[in-house]
Design an enzyme around this catalytic site. Structure first.
Site, PDB file in Angstrom:
ATOM      1  N   GLU A   1      30.146  40.435  41.048  1.00  0.00           N
ATOM      2  CA  GLU A   1      31.454  41.029  40.783  1.00  0.00           C
ATOM      3  C   GLU A   1      32.056  41.500  42.097  1.00  0.00           C
ATOM      4  O   GLU A   1      31.435  42.270  42.834  1.00  0.00           O
ATOM      5  CB  GLU A   1      31.372  42.193  39.799  1.00  0.00           C
ATOM      6  CG  GLU A   1      32.744  42.806  39.525  1.00  0.00           C
ATOM      7  CD  GLU A   1      32.794  43.720  38.314  1.00  0.00           C
ATOM      8  OE1 GLU A   1      33.613  44.644  38.311  1.00  0.00           O
ATOM      9  OE2 GLU A   1      32.006  43.498  37.362  1.00  0.00           O
TER      10      GLU A   1
ATOM     11  N   ASP B   1      43.787  43.496  43.533  1.00  0.00           N
ATOM     12  CA  ASP B   1      45.104  43.895  44.034  1.00  0.00           C
ATOM     13  C   ASP B   1      46.077  42.732  43.862  1.00  0.00           C
ATOM     14  O   ASP B   1      45.852  41.649  44.393  1.00  0.00           O
ATOM     15  CB  ASP B   1      44.996  44.272  45.514  1.00  0.00           C
ATOM     16  CG  ASP B   1      46.225  45.006  46.019  1.00  0.00           C
ATOM     17  OD1 ASP B   1      47.337  44.691  45.540  1.00  0.00           O
ATOM     18  OD2 ASP B   1      46.086  45.877  46.895  1.00  0.00           O
TER      19      ASP B   1
ATOM     20  N   LYS C   1      54.722  41.867  46.245  1.00  0.00           N
ATOM     21  CA  LYS C   1      55.802  41.238  47.003  1.00  0.00           C
ATOM     22  C   LYS C   1      55.457  39.793  47.342  1.00  0.00           C
ATOM     23  O   LYS C   1      54.336  39.479  47.722  1.00  0.00           O
ATOM     24  CB  LYS C   1      56.075  42.028  48.276  1.00  0.00           C
ATOM     25  CG  LYS C   1      56.601  43.441  48.028  1.00  0.00           C
ATOM     26  CD  LYS C   1      56.870  44.160  49.340  1.00  0.00           C
ATOM     27  CE  LYS C   1      57.398  45.571  49.090  1.00  0.00           C
ATOM     28  NZ  LYS C   1      57.660  46.290  50.362  1.00  0.00           N
TER      29      LYS C   1
ATOM     30  N   ASP D   1      46.334  42.656  34.958  1.00  0.00           N
ATOM     31  CA  ASP D   1      47.382  43.204  34.097  1.00  0.00           C
ATOM     32  C   ASP D   1      48.769  42.929  34.674  1.00  0.00           C
ATOM     33  O   ASP D   1      49.738  43.564  34.281  1.00  0.00           O
ATOM     34  CB  ASP D   1      47.177  44.707  33.856  1.00  0.00           C
ATOM     35  CG  ASP D   1      47.183  45.522  35.141  1.00  0.00           C
ATOM     36  OD1 ASP D   1      47.182  44.907  36.227  1.00  0.00           O
ATOM     37  OD2 ASP D   1      47.194  46.762  35.070  1.00  0.00           O
TER      38      ASP D   1
ATOM     39  N   THR E   1      38.378  48.733  31.197  1.00  0.00           N
ATOM     40  CA  THR E   1      38.368  49.461  32.461  1.00  0.00           C
ATOM     41  C   THR E   1      39.524  50.449  32.538  1.00  0.00           C
ATOM     42  O   THR E   1      40.488  50.374  31.768  1.00  0.00           O
ATOM     43  CB  THR E   1      38.482  48.491  33.652  1.00  0.00           C
ATOM     44  OG1 THR E   1      39.805  47.923  33.667  1.00  0.00           O
ATOM     45  CG2 THR E   1      37.452  47.375  33.547  1.00  0.00           C
TER      46      THR E   1
END
Length: 255
Positions: A86, A161, A165, A197, A234
């Site tokens: 992971e 992350d 942009k 997400d 999570t």
């Protein structure tokens, strides 16, 4: 061993040193070294005493260091169970929970944020988890130097992350070269499980995975799957729900 006596109070501990030594690198699409760059924001943060003590006292068991040869997983874990990697486990609660729920698997977590590393180790100690090892180093270099081809049973990448942009999209960890490298490291039948997400990043992940050779999408609709029961909910997913975001899971198998 105690780290709370007066003699050691002003000396940098292992955890302090580790917090200052995370290095990362960038490579071209062909895999050549380019320059130092980050696919994440390096938020080393301030280690709490609880996190620091966990790293200082238990790194010897849970921690692995970067090396210039592949890890010997059977020697490290003491068995031949499949290893699931992971990348970016955050504070590590879901990773520890998965390791606890799946003793037939070995788990290897990579995280560059030392407070998360300390928190993960502390939680693993609390739960008595033994089938987990932790690395505090850039994942690109670990994959390149420390993971042998055909040695991983799976790859988990949950809520990386998204680099919102457009000019920063090149910093997203999910790129063709990354997926190709992961595919090489997987055994036949090994899996890639990603979740995000951010819809734009989900579309990006899907496009990259669809173009990769040797992978099969398990989705009946050839795109995303519902969150499987074995992936814990999570804090990032909970945050996404609060913000009205959807969550997209992708699950591919190496053919």
């Amino acid at each position: 061993m105690s780290f709370n006596n007066q003699e050691s109070e002003n000396l940098p501990t292992f955890a302090d040193q580790k917090r200052k030594t995370v290095e990362v690198a960038e490579f071209t699409a062909e895999g050549r070294y380019k320059r130092k760059v980050r696919s994440f924001v390096l938020r080393t943060g301030r280690l709490s005493e609880f996190q620091k003590n966990a790293m200082n006292q238990h790194w010897g068991f849970y921690g692995l260091e970067h090396q210039n040869q592949p890890f010997d997983f059977p020697a490290i874990y003491g068995n031949n169970n499949p290893v699931v990697l992971e990348i970016g486990f955050g504070m590590g609660h879901s990773l520890v929970d998965m390791a606890l729920q799946n003793p037939e698997r070995n788990y290897l977590g990579i995280e560059v944020h030392t407070p998360g590393v300390g928190a993960c180790i502390a939680y693993a100690v609390e739960k008595g988890v033994k089938n987990l090892r932790i690395i505090c180093h850039d994942a690109t270099e670990i994959l390149r130097d420390c993971i042998a081809d055909h040695s991983l049973g799976g790859l988990q990448l949950f809520f990386p992350d998204p680099w919102h942009k457009a000019k920063h999209h090149k910093r997203r960890i999910v790129q063709p070269q990354f997926v190709n490298t992961i595919t090489q490291k997987l055994t036949t039948g090994g899996f890639i499980h990603m979740a995000t997400d951010w819809e734009n990043y989900a579309e990006h992940m899907l496009a990259v995975l669809q173009q990769a050779e040797g992978l099969q999408n398990t989705s009946a609709t050839h795109d995303y799957i519902p969150r499987p029961d074995f992936r814990p909910l999570t804090k990032f997913e909970q945050r996404g729900h609060r913000l009205g975001h959807g969550v997209w899971d992708l699950y591919y198998i190496k053919k």
